[in-house]
Design an enzyme around this catalytic site. Structure first.
Site, PDB file in Angstrom:
ATOM      1  N   CYS A   6      -3.284  -2.750  -1.265  1.00 44.48           N
ATOM      2  CA  CYS A   6      -2.190  -3.565  -0.729  1.00 44.48           C
ATOM      3  C   CYS A   6      -1.650  -4.613  -1.694  1.00 44.48           C
ATOM      4  CB  CYS A   6      -2.639  -4.203   0.577  1.00 44.48           C
ATOM      5  SG  CYS A   6      -3.085  -2.958   1.811  1.00 44.48           S
ATOM      6  N   CYS A   8       0.814  -1.229   0.000  1.00 46.83           N
ATOM      7  CA  CYS A   8       0.000   0.000   0.000  1.00 46.83           C
ATOM      8  C   CYS A   8       0.846   1.276   0.000  1.00 46.83           C
ATOM      9  CB  CYS A   8      -0.994  -0.012   1.147  1.00 46.83           C
ATOM     10  SG  CYS A   8      -0.252  -0.064   2.769  1.00 46.83           S
ATOM     11  N   LYS A  32      -4.565  -6.900  15.422  1.00 42.53           N
ATOM     12  CA  LYS A  32      -4.498  -5.471  15.138  1.00 42.53           C
ATOM     13  C   LYS A  32      -5.870  -4.963  14.740  1.00 42.53           C
ATOM     14  CE  LYS A  32      -2.297  -2.572  11.798  1.00 42.53           C
ATOM     15  NZ  LYS A  32      -2.016  -2.577  10.415  1.00 42.53           N
ATOM     16  N   LYS A  37      -6.119  -9.050  11.232  1.00 41.41           N
ATOM     17  CA  LYS A  37      -6.086  -7.607  11.033  1.00 41.41           C
ATOM     18  C   LYS A  37      -7.462  -7.144  10.580  1.00 41.41           C
ATOM     19  CE  LYS A  37      -3.658  -4.115   8.289  1.00 41.41           C
ATOM     20  NZ  LYS A  37      -2.518  -3.898   7.403  1.00 41.41           N
TER      21      LYS A  37
HETATM   22  C1  PBG Z   1       0.029  -1.702   5.880  1.00 38.66           C
HETATM   23  C2  PBG Z   1      -0.206  -1.339   7.304  1.00 38.66           C
HETATM   24  C3  PBG Z   1      -1.157  -0.460   7.867  1.00 38.66           C
HETATM   25  C4  PBG Z   1      -0.871  -0.387   9.226  1.00 38.66           C
HETATM   26  C5  PBG Z   1       0.215  -1.233   9.459  1.00 38.66           C
HETATM   27  N1  PBG Z   1       0.593  -1.822   8.256  1.00 38.66           N
HETATM   28  C6  PBG Z   1      -2.205   0.352   7.225  1.00 38.66           C
HETATM   29  C7  PBG Z   1      -3.429  -0.243   6.693  1.00 38.66           C
HETATM   30  O1  PBG Z   1      -3.673  -1.432   6.753  1.00 38.66           O
HETATM   31  O2  PBG Z   1      -4.181   0.545   6.122  1.00 38.66           O
HETATM   32  C8  PBG Z   1      -1.577   0.472  10.245  1.00 38.66           C
HETATM   33  C9  PBG Z   1      -0.803   0.764  11.485  1.00 38.66           C
HETATM   34  C10 PBG Z   1      -1.300   1.910  12.298  1.00 38.66           C
HETATM   35  O3  PBG Z   1      -2.416   2.433  12.115  1.00 38.66           O
HETATM   36  O4  PBG Z   1      -0.548   2.328  13.183  1.00 38.66           O
HETATM   37  N2  PBG Z   1      -0.915  -2.481   5.277  1.00 38.66           N
END
Ligand code: PBG
Length: 339
Positions: free
Chosen positions: A138, A130, A263, A210
């Site tokens: 992504c 991304c 996450k 996630k």
């Molecule tokens: C990449 C990624 C993201 C985050 C970590 N790796 C962004 C997303 O998925 O949009 C977010 C981390 C944060 O908000 O601190 N894909």
């Protein structure tokens, strides 16, 4: 003399073990240490660059030399690991995210500069497209006209790219590879690519669980990675589904993940706990950008005690089951433990 309860009134007195500060320090089940924390770093090309991220006070986009300065400071307070995110110039982005495969990109350059500087910390790299794609998704997009109702990321075409990106990071000196794009089969593809190039020893920290979250907002400012159309709901998980977390986690373990991540952190503590109870692999939790921004903003207004809330939230993540905690507070929290 204190009063006595009426005879016959019986109840337990849990306050006995909270009676003094000395007693309160005994029997503590959850203790944070600086080596629990992993600092996320946003790195960009240049020299002497230290550009504040507006929505994340205290967080900067750093050129490799400045990243080294930052790491020296956190190494001193006992933090042992960091995770890198590349901030790529708009001109270098294309639809395929080719800059991710450039062995001279800013993530690879930072890894080299950090290792050459003598810093002895574990270098983790976030594996995703991304930050590198012009459309901000992504991975590689599906072709319009395919039998899909919405244009999305082409899962299997992206897997091949992820394998190449992982090898790119490994060659530059990454110690742990962390695929974060929520492509099915990503762990297997990355493991296969790493092993084929002789990196059998490199662990995979999988962003296994996630959720699609509005708490990533400030990160997308920091990494310039907001999608130019749509959102990430066709690959990231839906917060209304709980059981799927176990499926995602076990699938990644079967594919060879060494550590599993949940996450965001605090809004998904129940999920973290589910995993802690059902799998035996080490777990990581990511206290994401929006969680950090909320605490900082309230503290700036004088509405919350920043240090206390920071430690309380980090303790919650550890208590729920996290062995590793990714947090923008890594330095302040480690410092606070030393005080
Ligand atoms: C990449 C990624 C993201 C985050 C970590 N790796 C962004 C997303 O998925 O949009 C977010 C981390 C944060 O908000 O601190 N894909």
């Amino acid at each position: 003399m204190s009063s006595r309860p009426p005879p016959g009134l019986r109840f337990a007195r849990y306050r006995r073990l909270r009676h003094s500060a000395l007693l309160r320090e005994m029997g503590v089940e959850t203790r944070l240490t600086p080596s629990d924390f992993i600092l996320p770093l946003f790195v960009c090309k240049g020299l002497g660059v230290r550009k504040p991220v507006k929505s994340m006070p205290g967080v900067f986009q750093l050129s490799p030399d400045q990243a080294v300065q930052e790491l020296r400071a956190i190494e001193k307070v006992g933090v042992k690991a960091f995770i890198l995110f590349g901030v790529i110039e708009r001109e270098a982005k294309d639809d395929a995210g080719s800059a991710a495969l450039d062995p001279a990109n800013v993530v690879c350059e930072t890894l080299k500069v950090v290792h050459a500087s003598g810093i002895r910390m574990t270098a983790i790299t976030d594996l995703c497209f991304c930050e590198y794609t012009a459309h901000g998704h992504c991975g590689i997009l599906t072709k319009p006209g395919a039998y899909l109702r919405e244009q999305t990321v082409d899962n299997d075409a992206t897997l091949e790219q992820l394998g190449r990106q992982a090898v790119n990071h490994a060659r530059a000196g990454a110690d742990v590879i962390a695929p974060s794009g929520m492509m099915d089969g990503a762990v297997a593809a990355v493991r296969c690519a790493l092993d084929a190039e002789g990196f059998l020893h490199l662990p995979i920290l999988s962003y296994a669980v996630k959720y699609a979250s509005a708490f990533y907002g400030p990160f997308r400012d920091a990494a310039d990675s907001a999608p130019s159309f749509g959102d990430r709901r066709s690959y990231q998980m839906d917060g209304r589904r709980r059981r799927e977390a176990i499926l995602e986690a076990t699938a990644d373990l079967e594919q060879g993940a060494d550590i599993l991540m949940v996450k965001p952190g605090l809004p998904y503590l129940d999920i973290l706990r589910d995993l802690r109870e059902k799998v035996h692999a080490p777990l990581a939790a990511y206290q994401v950008s929006g969680e950090y921004a909320m605490i900082k903003a309230a503290a700036q207004k004088g509405w919350l005690d920043e240090k206390a809330v920071m430690m309380e939230t980090l303790t919650s993540l550890k208590r729920a089951g996290a062995d590793w905690i990714l947090t923008y507070f890594a330095r302040e929290a480690a410092q606070s433990l030393a005080d």
